[in-house]
Design an enzyme around this catalytic site. Structure first.
Site, PDB file in Angstrom:
ATOM      1  N   ARG A 289     -34.414  45.712  54.674  1.00 13.75           N
ATOM      2  CA  ARG A 289     -33.660  44.465  54.540  1.00 13.75           C
ATOM      3  C   ARG A 289     -34.238  43.502  53.520  1.00 13.75           C
ATOM      4  O   ARG A 289     -35.436  43.531  53.240  1.00 13.75           O
ATOM      5  CB  ARG A 289     -33.648  43.724  55.877  1.00 13.75           C
ATOM      6  CG  ARG A 289     -32.546  44.207  56.760  1.00 13.75           C
ATOM      7  CD  ARG A 289     -32.476  43.420  58.041  1.00 13.75           C
ATOM      8  NE  ARG A 289     -31.492  44.081  58.884  1.00 13.75           N
ATOM      9  CZ  ARG A 289     -31.434  43.985  60.190  1.00 13.75           C
ATOM     10  NH1 ARG A 289     -32.305  43.247  60.838  1.00 13.75           N
ATOM     11  NH2 ARG A 289     -30.510  44.623  60.872  1.00 13.75           N
TER      12      ARG A 289
ATOM     13  N   GLU B 246     -35.198  24.169  52.215  1.00 14.33           N
ATOM     14  CA  GLU B 246     -33.884  23.706  52.709  1.00 14.33           C
ATOM     15  C   GLU B 246     -33.111  22.884  51.678  1.00 14.33           C
ATOM     16  O   GLU B 246     -31.876  22.839  51.705  1.00 14.33           O
ATOM     17  CB  GLU B 246     -34.072  22.861  53.975  1.00 14.33           C
ATOM     18  CG  GLU B 246     -34.932  21.622  53.732  1.00 14.33           C
ATOM     19  CD  GLU B 246     -35.252  20.812  54.969  1.00 14.33           C
ATOM     20  OE1 GLU B 246     -34.711  21.093  56.038  1.00 14.33           O
ATOM     21  OE2 GLU B 246     -36.068  19.873  54.838  1.00 14.33           O
TER      22      GLU B 246
ATOM     23  N   LYS C  57     -38.234  50.794  43.277  1.00 22.40           N
ATOM     24  CA  LYS C  57     -37.999  51.592  44.498  1.00 22.40           C
ATOM     25  C   LYS C  57     -38.599  50.983  45.767  1.00 22.40           C
ATOM     26  O   LYS C  57     -39.136  51.700  46.600  1.00 22.40           O
ATOM     27  CB  LYS C  57     -38.561  53.025  44.311  1.00 22.40           C
ATOM     28  CG  LYS C  57     -37.986  53.765  43.128  1.00 22.40           C
ATOM     29  CD  LYS C  57     -36.537  54.106  43.379  1.00 22.40           C
ATOM     30  CE  LYS C  57     -35.913  54.819  42.183  1.00 22.40           C
ATOM     31  NZ  LYS C  57     -34.448  54.662  42.111  1.00 22.40           N
TER      32      LYS C  57
ATOM     33  N   GLY D 172     -45.284   9.319  56.036  1.00 21.62           N
ATOM     34  CA  GLY D 172     -44.994   9.808  54.687  1.00 21.62           C
ATOM     35  C   GLY D 172     -44.368   8.722  53.817  1.00 21.62           C
ATOM     36  O   GLY D 172     -44.662   7.529  53.989  1.00 21.62           O
TER      37      GLY D 172
ATOM     38  N   ASP E 148     -44.323  17.736  54.310  1.00 23.05           N
ATOM     39  CA  ASP E 148     -43.716  18.016  52.998  1.00 23.05           C
ATOM     40  C   ASP E 148     -44.706  17.933  51.826  1.00 23.05           C
ATOM     41  O   ASP E 148     -44.427  18.455  50.753  1.00 23.05           O
ATOM     42  CB  ASP E 148     -42.555  17.042  52.745  1.00 23.05           C
ATOM     43  CG  ASP E 148     -41.367  17.329  53.645  1.00 23.05           C
ATOM     44  OD1 ASP E 148     -41.350  18.397  54.276  1.00 23.05           O
ATOM     45  OD2 ASP E 148     -40.458  16.480  53.717  1.00 23.05           O
TER      46      ASP E 148
ATOM     47  N   GLY F 208     -47.202  36.520  50.035  1.00 21.03           N
ATOM     48  CA  GLY F 208     -46.733  37.583  49.142  1.00 21.03           C
ATOM     49  C   GLY F 208     -45.221  37.716  49.081  1.00 21.03           C
ATOM     50  O   GLY F 208     -44.685  38.824  49.016  1.00 21.03           O
TER      51      GLY F 208
END
Ligand code: F6P
Length: 342
Positions: free
Chosen positions: A162, A223, A213, A102, A127, A185
């Site tokens: 959650r 990160e 709802k 990279g 990345d 999604g």
């Protein structure tokens, strides 16, 4: 050129072995010896160099990791370092080098080329932050891995009402986060390139849960992403041997803030190195094969200081001088697409 060196440096990425295999196979066809440099630049200095055999590269197109192993090195940080590297390469009668890596690795490749050693770069990092190429090898596999994780975590998020925070790699760019958020999604994608506020995030979650709802949400955070006030900053992280801060923890902090501010049950899953260690997807294997094939040709044509990059459907030579030191960031338009579904 009768002895072609191959080196992999920086973080490992799926598809790297397909690169090594391609270059080695092209060498065998031409009666050229592929020379493997193990353990990256430090390995070169330590003499961890040997010819690659047919057996070495048999059955590796589908494997993750790098046959040649990899690391981050401090070589090339000082002005005399390129000459030290050139001398080590010549000691093993290596006439030209393919550098698979990279940003840091391609900077080293550029310095070697400037020092007069024939070098061609192959873009490899999960990345996807290297300029001059649409995709880097490993990125699409990492994005796929995160997408599958989001698909799975959705079941638990729903079952337990959650907010699932998913922390993914991306030190200074959010390509993995955005790509996976679109494909998986996710309701929120938080990345280093675009500032966000915790108030704004909580307002979005509140609308989703209380107006629309919904009983759960999924938030992907890179990160290296931080809220504008720096409230999510984990602070207590050490440094790697290059002095770069070790990242990790921003997702945990986000989950905690969501619980405190909204009273919703929130948990963080950090995907970490699983993103780098997955078997390469077919597209990465093919990309690796195509760019490495071109890199080999460029080297044998006597060219140097170039990266074999993917632009549109074509693999093209890109001047390393034009891309090193730059970071390919997520564009506003692409980021917008990840937010449309929030
Ligand atoms: O390969 C790049 C990367 O995935 C970054 O996103 C991440 O910060 C880094 O690797 C961490 O890698 P390591 O811990 O191996 O230095």
């Amino acid at each position: 050129m009768k002895r072609v060196g191959i080196i992999t440096s920086g973080g490992d990425a799926p598809g790297t072995n397909a690169c090594i295999r391609t270059i080695a196979r092209r060498c065998f066809l031409d009666g050229v010896t592929p020379v493997g440099i193990f353990d990256a630049w430090d390995g070169l200095l330590a003499g961890e160099v040997r010819d690659i055999t047919r057996a070495d590269v048999s059955g590796i197109v589908q494997t993750a990791g790098t046959l040649l192993r990899s690391s981050r090195s401090r070589l090339f940080l000082n002005p005399g370092d390129p000459q030290i590297a050139v001398a080590a390469l010549r000691k093993h009668a290596i006439e030209g080098l393919v550098v698979i890596g990279g940003n840091g690795s391609q900077t080293a490749a550029h310095l070697l080329a400037q020092a007069g050693f024939p070098v061609i770069g192959v873009p490899k990092t999960i990345d996807n932050d290297l300029e001059g190429t649409e995709f880097t090898i490993g990125f699409l596999t990492a994005a796929e891995m995160v997408t599958h994780a989001l698909d799975n975590l959705r079941a638990t998020a729903y079952s337990h009402n959650r907010v699932m925070v998913v922390e993914v790699m991306g030190r200074s760019v959010g390509w993995i986060a955005v790509e996976a958020a679109i494909a998986g999604g996710a309701d929120l994608a938080l990345i280093p390139e675009f500032a966000f506020s915790l108030d704004e995030i909580c307002a979005k979650l509140k609308t989703r849960h209380e107006v629309h709802k919904r009983n759960y949400s999924i938030a992907v955070i890179a990160e290296g992403a931080l809220d504008a006030q720096g409230l999510l900053d984990p602070q207590s992280t050490g440094a790697d041997k290059l002095g770069r801060r070790k990242l990790g923890g921003v997702g945990e902090n986000l989950a905690r803030e969501i619980e405190t501010r909204l009273g919703y049950d929130a948990r963080c899953t950090t995907l970490g190195y699983l993103q780098r260690s997955a078997a390469p997807c077919a597209v990465d294997r093919i990309l690796a094969t195509r760019v490495s094939d071109r890199a080999y040709d460029l080297l044998q044509e006597g060219q140097s200081g170039l990266l074999a990059g993917l632009q549109g459907t074509k693999v093209v030579p890109v001047r390393l001088a034009d891309i090193v030191g730059k970071t390919k960031k997520v564009t506003a338009d692409y980021y917008r697409l990840a937010q449309v579904f929030g």
